[in-house]
Design a protein around this motif. Structure first.
Motif, mmCIF file in Angstrom:
data_model
loop_
_atom_site.group_PDB
_atom_site.id
_atom_site.type_symbol
_atom_site.label_atom_id
_atom_site.label_comp_id
_atom_site.label_asym_id
_atom_site.label_seq_id
_atom_site.Cartn_x
_atom_site.Cartn_y
_atom_site.Cartn_z
ATOM 1 N N ILE A 393 0.843 -1.204 0.000
ATOM 2 C CA ILE A 393 0.000 0.000 0.000
ATOM 3 C C ILE A 393 0.884 1.263 0.000
ATOM 4 O O ILE A 393 0.502 2.299 -0.548
ATOM 5 C CB ILE A 393 -0.976 -0.037 1.211
ATOM 6 N N THR A 394 2.076 1.147 0.587
ATOM 7 C CA THR A 394 2.998 2.296 0.613
ATOM 8 C C THR A 394 3.414 2.670 -0.814
ATOM 9 O O THR A 394 3.467 3.852 -1.177
ATOM 10 C CB THR A 394 4.249 1.958 1.441
ATOM 11 N N GLU A 395 3.692 1.652 -1.623
ATOM 12 C CA GLU A 395 4.094 1.921 -3.017
ATOM 13 C C GLU A 395 2.941 2.528 -3.817
ATOM 14 O O GLU A 395 3.138 3.469 -4.585
ATOM 15 C CB GLU A 395 4.575 0.628 -3.673
ATOM 16 N N TYR A 396 1.749 1.974 -3.611
ATOM 17 C CA TYR A 396 0.582 2.541 -4.290
ATOM 18 C C TYR A 396 0.359 3.991 -3.840
ATOM 19 O O TYR A 396 -0.013 4.859 -4.627
ATOM 20 C CB TYR A 396 -0.673 1.712 -4.002
ATOM 21 N N GLY A 397 0.589 4.226 -2.550
ATOM 22 C CA GLY A 397 0.383 5.573 -1.992
ATOM 23 C C GLY A 397 1.305 6.597 -2.624
ATOM 24 O O GLY A 397 0.888 7.716 -2.960
ATOM 25 N N ILE A 398 2.581 6.206 -2.805
ATOM 26 C CA ILE A 398 3.539 7.151 -3.414
ATOM 27 C C ILE A 398 3.133 7.447 -4.859
ATOM 28 O O ILE A 398 3.180 8.599 -5.315
ATOM 29 C CB ILE A 398 4.972 6.595 -3.340
ATOM 30 N N PHE A 399 2.696 6.402 -5.561
ATOM 31 C CA PHE A 399 2.246 6.596 -6.948
ATOM 32 C C PHE A 399 1.031 7.536 -6.985
ATOM 33 O O PHE A 399 0.976 8.481 -7.782
ATOM 34 C CB PHE A 399 1.912 5.229 -7.562
ATOM 35 N N ALA A 400 0.078 7.281 -6.076
ATOM 36 C CA ALA A 400 -1.115 8.142 -6.009
ATOM 37 C C ALA A 400 -0.701 9.584 -5.686
ATOM 38 O O ALA A 400 -1.279 10.545 -6.211
ATOM 39 C CB ALA A 400 -2.077 7.613 -4.967
ATOM 40 N N GLY A 401 0.301 9.721 -4.808
ATOM 41 C CA GLY A 401 0.789 11.055 -4.444
ATOM 42 C C GLY A 401 1.308 11.813 -5.650
ATOM 43 O O GLY A 401 1.044 13.011 -5.819
ATOM 44 N N THR A 402 2.046 11.117 -6.531
ATOM 45 C CA THR A 402 2.573 11.805 -7.721
ATOM 46 C C THR A 402 1.433 12.189 -8.677
ATOM 47 O O THR A 402 1.497 13.238 -9.320
ATOM 48 C CB THR A 402 3.623 10.950 -8.467
ATOM 49 N N ILE A 403 0.394 11.334 -8.728
ATOM 50 C CA ILE A 403 -0.770 11.703 -9.558
ATOM 51 C C ILE A 403 -1.420 12.964 -8.977
ATOM 52 O O ILE A 403 -1.832 13.871 -9.709
ATOM 53 C CB ILE A 403 -1.766 10.526 -9.657
ATOM 54 N N GLY A 404 -1.481 13.035 -7.650
ATOM 55 C CA GLY A 404 -2.022 14.226 -6.983
ATOM 56 C C GLY A 404 -1.184 15.457 -7.281
ATOM 57 O O GLY A 404 -1.717 16.536 -7.566
ATOM 58 N N ILE A 405 0.145 15.306 -7.220
ATOM 59 C CA ILE A 405 1.037 16.441 -7.519
ATOM 60 C C ILE A 405 0.782 16.924 -8.955
ATOM 61 O O ILE A 405 0.645 18.120 -9.220
ATOM 62 C CB ILE A 405 2.528 16.026 -7.368
ATOM 63 N N PHE A 406 0.687 15.971 -9.868
ATOM 64 C CA PHE A 406 0.483 16.298 -11.287
ATOM 65 C C PHE A 406 -0.831 17.059 -11.486
ATOM 66 O O PHE A 406 -0.853 18.148 -12.071
ATOM 67 C CB PHE A 406 0.491 14.984 -12.093
ATOM 68 N N CYS A 407 -1.930 16.497 -10.962
ATOM 69 C CA CYS A 407 -3.250 17.122 -11.179
ATOM 70 C C CYS A 407 -3.344 18.461 -10.444
ATOM 71 O O CYS A 407 -3.828 19.455 -10.995
ATOM 72 C CB CYS A 407 -4.368 16.192 -10.704
ATOM 73 N N GLY A 408 -2.894 18.490 -9.199
ATOM 74 C CA GLY A 408 -2.978 19.713 -8.399
ATOM 75 C C GLY A 408 -2.188 20.852 -9.019
ATOM 76 O O GLY A 408 -2.669 21.990 -9.126
ATOM 77 N N MET A 409 -0.968 20.551 -9.441
ATOM 78 C CA MET A 409 -0.133 21.589 -10.056
ATOM 79 C C MET A 409 -0.735 22.058 -11.379
ATOM 80 O O MET A 409 -0.700 23.244 -11.702
ATOM 81 C CB MET A 409 1.294 21.058 -10.305
ATOM 82 N N TYR A 410 -1.300 21.137 -12.138
ATOM 83 C CA TYR A 410 -1.904 21.518 -13.416
ATOM 84 C C TYR A 410 -3.098 22.452 -13.177
ATOM 85 O O TYR A 410 -3.273 23.458 -13.867
ATOM 86 C CB TYR A 410 -2.330 20.268 -14.196
#
Lengths: 436, 141
Positions: A393-410
Motif C-alpha cells: 500500500i505504501t508503493e501505491y500511496g507514493i504513486f497516487a501522491g505523484t498523480i495528486g502532484i500532477f493534477c494539483g499543479m496543473y
C-alpha cells in the motif's frame, strides 16, 4: 482592459474565481498528495522494507512509475519541437497544455529514483563533483546517463515552456488583472515589448531550441531504455528497446495530452479553440504510435523463438501464463488492439471514446512497464531464487501522491497562465476560422 | 532622440502605412506588433543567436568529454571487469546531453540580455496590447 480580450474564454479563466468543480478536483488532488507524502515519510523512516521488494525483484513499482512518468513527459516536447519543425499549425491550441504536462511529469518521475535511493538527503552524490570521499561517479553506467539526460530534458523543457509564455506574460501584464498579478507578469515578461526585432530573435531562438530538443526527446527515452537493455537479463537485453521505448513514450504522452486537452476544453469552455479536428489529429498520431508499439511487441515474440534462447522462450511463456498474465493481456489489448479502432473516422472524432481510450492507454502503458520490469526479474537464472513481487500500500500511496502532484499543479497553473497562447492564436486566426 | 508614434487598430492599415517607408527606412526607429507579421522589410542587424548556440554547444561537448576523460583515466581510474579506462563511446552520451544543455542556455541568455537593453522608449508610449505601432523620428513628416 481591452473588451474583446477580457471576454475571451482563455483570459476569463485567469480573472474569474475558480468554479466549484475546480475546487473539488483540487481538494481531491490535495488528498492524494497528503497520502503520497505520508507514504514517502513511512519509506524514509522505516526504509525500503516498507515496499514489496525482495532480493530477486530489486526493482518494482518505483522504476515502473518512473519510466511511465518520463514517457508521459515526452509528448510535450514532441508537440512543441517536432510538430513545430514540421509546421503543423494545429499544435498551437494544445502545445501549452502538453508542455506544462511535460514539466510536471518529469518532476513526478524524479520523485521515484530519489526515494528509491533510501537516503534522499544524499541525492547529490549522483552528480560528479570534487569531494572529500575521493569517489567519482561511473560514466559507463546508464543510471548516470539518466541523471544527465533527465536534468537536461527538464531544464530545456522548462525554458521552452517559459519562452513560449513571454509574449503572453507581456499581454497579461497590460491587462492589469490585479496589482500583484501585474507585477508578477511584468517581472516574468522580461522586458518584452513586441518590437519586430524581438519577434525576429524570438522565432529564431524557438526554432533552434526545437532543432536541439528533437534529438533530445529521442535520446532521453533511449537512455532510459538502456537502464534495462545494457543488462544481461532475459527480456531486457534487447537492441529493440530504444525505439520501442521512444514510441511507447510518445504514445502514452499523447494519451495524457488528449485527457488534459479535452478536460480543459470542457472546464474552460474552449470549444471555439480546441475543435474535433485537433482531437482527430492527435488520435492519428496515437494510432501510428500504437501500431509501432504493437510491432515491437510482435518482434519481441518473434525474436524469443527465432533466437532459440531457452531463457527468452521461458520468459515469454511465463509472461503469457504466469502470475502477471492479466497485465500482459492488458498491455496487448489496450496498447495495440484497442487503438486500432481509430482507423474508424467516427471513433477518431468522438470525444467520449477518446477519453476512454486515453485512460485505457495510460493504464496499458503502465502495465507494459510493470511487465517488463517485474517478469524479467522474478524468475532469474537461479530457480531457487524465484519469487513473486506484490506492491504494498505504501508503493501505491507514493504513486497516487505523484498523480495528486500532477493534477494539483496543473489545476493551479491553469489559474495563472493562459492554457492556449493568445499571441500564437492571433498569428493563426485564419486557421481557427477554417476550423470553426 | 525625439520621436513620434503612429498607432493602428488593424493589420491592414498598419501594413499600408509601412509600405510608405519602403524607400526611406532610416526614419523608422522601431515597429511594434501584438503578434508576428510578415513585414515588407526587416529591421535590425543580423542575429547572433545561431553563432552563440554553436559556440555554447561545442564548448559543452568538449568540456564534458575532457572532464570524463580526466576523471576516468587520471583522477580516479576504476577497473570494471578489466575494461579499458578510456571508453570513448560511453562518454559520448553525457557529452551530447551537455552540448544541448549548454547550447540552449547560451542562446536563452543572449536573448534575455538583448531584451533587457531594448526597453526605453516603449514605456512612454501608450498603445494597447492588440494594436500596431510605428515609431518614427519626429522630424519626419
Amino acid at each position: 482592459m481591452n473588451k474583446s480580450i477580457s471576454q475571451n474564454n482563455i483570459i476569463k479563466s485567469l480573472v474569474e474565481k475558480p468554479s466549484f468543480k475546480w475546487w473539488i478536483a483540487f481538494v481531491a488532488s490535495l488528498v492524494l498528495i497528503c497520502w503520497g507524502i505520508y507514504c514517502m515519510w513511512q519509506t524514509t523512516k522505516f526504509g525500503i522494507g516498507k515496499w514489496g521488494l525482495n532480493n530477486t525483484v530489486g526493482w518494482g513499482m518505483a522504476i515502473t512509475n518512473f519510466v511511465w512518468w518520463i514517457g508521459i513527459g515526452h509528448a510535450g516536447t514532441f508537440i512543441s519541437a517536432i510538430l513545430l519543425l514540421f509546421r503543423q499549425k494545429w499544435r498551437i491550441t494544445i502545445n501549452r497544455a502538453a508542455e506544462t504536462m511535460t514539466i510536471l511529469a518529469i518532476v513526478c518521475a524524479a520523485v521515484f529514483p530519489l526515494i528509491h535511493m533510501g537516503r534522499i538527503a544524499l541525492f547529490f552524490y549522483t552528480f560528479p563533483y570534487p569531494n572529500a570521499r575521493n569517489l567519482w561517479v561511473n560514466f559507463n553506467s546508464p543510471l548516470l546517463w539518466d541523471v544527465f539526460a533527465i536534468s537536461t530534458y527538464l531544464i530545456v523543457s522548462f525554458l521552452f515552456w517559459y519562452l513560449g509564455l513571454i509574449p503572453d506574460f507581456a499581454l497579461l501584464k497590460r491587462l492589469r488583472l490585479s496589482k500583484w498579478k501585474s507585477k508578477l507578469y511584468a517581472f516574468l515578461s522580461k522586458n518584452w515589448t513586441g518590437s519586430v526585432r524581438q519577434w525576429k530573435q524570438y522565432h529564431q531562438l524557438i526554432f533552434f531550441i526545437a532543432c536541439l530538443a528533437t534529438p533530445l526527446v529521442i535520446s532521453v527515452h533511449s537512455i532510459v531504455s538502456m537502464d534495462f537493455a545494457t543488462s544481461v537479463i532475459p527480456g531486457w537485453h534487447s537492441s529493440i528497446f530504444p525505439p520501442y521505448f521512444v514510441a511507447g513514450a510518445i504514445f502514452s504522452g499523447f494519451a495524457m495530452v488528449q485527457l488534459l486537452v479535452i478536460l480543459s476544453r470542457k472546464v474552460l469552455a474552449l470549444n471555439d479553440y480546441i475543435s474535433v479536428n485537433h482531437v482527430e489529429s492527435m488520435n492519428k498520431i496515437i494510432l501510428a504510435m500504437g501500431s509501432m508499439v504493437g510491432m515491437a511487441y510482435l518482434i519481441e515474440v518473434f525474436i524469443a523463438f527465432y533466437s532459440g534462447n531457452e531463457y527468452e522462450i521461458h520468459l515469454l511463456k511465463q509472461r503469457v501464463s504466469g502470475n502477471y498474465s492479466l497485465l500482459f493481456l492488458a498491455m496487448w489489448i489496450f496498447n495495440f488492439l484497442l487503438p486500432q479502432l481509430l482507423w474508424i473516422k467516427k471513433l477518431r472524432r468522438n470525444f467520449a471514446f477518446t477519453i476512454v481510450l486515453s485512460l485505457c492507454i495510460s493504464f496499458g502503458m503502465w502495465a507494459e512497464r510493470f511487465v517488463i520490469v517485474v517478469t524479467s526479474l522474478q524468475q532469474d537464472y537461479l530457480p531457487s531464487a524465484w519469487t513473486i513481487y506484490k506492491p504494498t500500500i505504501t508503493e501505491y500511496g507514493i504513486f497516487a501522491g505523484t498523480i495528486g502532484i500532477f493534477c494539483g499543479m496543473y489545476l493551479l497553473i491553469m489559474r495563472f497562465i493562459p492554457i492556449i497562447s493568445p499571441s500564437e492564436l492571433n498569428l493563426h486566426k485564419e486557421f481557427n476560422k477554417i476550423d470553426e | 532622440m525625439k520621436y513620434k508614434t503612429l498607432i493602428f487598430d488593424t493589420e491592414d492599415d498598419f501594413l499600408q502605412e509601412l509600405h510608405k517607408y519602403d524607400e526611406d527606412r532610416s526614419v523608422i526607429i522601431d515597429i511594434f506588433c501584438p503578434y508576428p507579421v510578415d513585414l515588407p522589410f526587416t529591421l535590425g542587424s543580423k542575429s547572433n543567436i545561431p553563432l552563440t548556440g554553436l559556440i555554447g554547444g561545442l564548448s559543452g561537448f568538449i568540456l564534458a568529454l575532457f572532464f570524463q576523460i580526466w576523471i576516468s583515466t587520471y583522477l580516479y581510474p576504476m577497473n570494471f571487469g578489466g575494461k579499458p579506462f578510456l571508453t570513448m563511446p560511453t562518454y559520448m552520451i553525457v557529452s551530447f546531453e551537455c552540448a544541448i544543455l549548454c547550447a540552449v542556455l547560451t542562446m536563452v541568455t543572449v536573448f534575455l540580455v538583448k531584451n533587457k537593453n531594448r526597453t526605453g522608449r516603449l514605456k512612454k508610449s501608450n498603445f494597447s496590447n492588440d494594436q500596431f505601432a510605428i515609431m518614427l523620428k519626429s522630424n519626419h513628416e
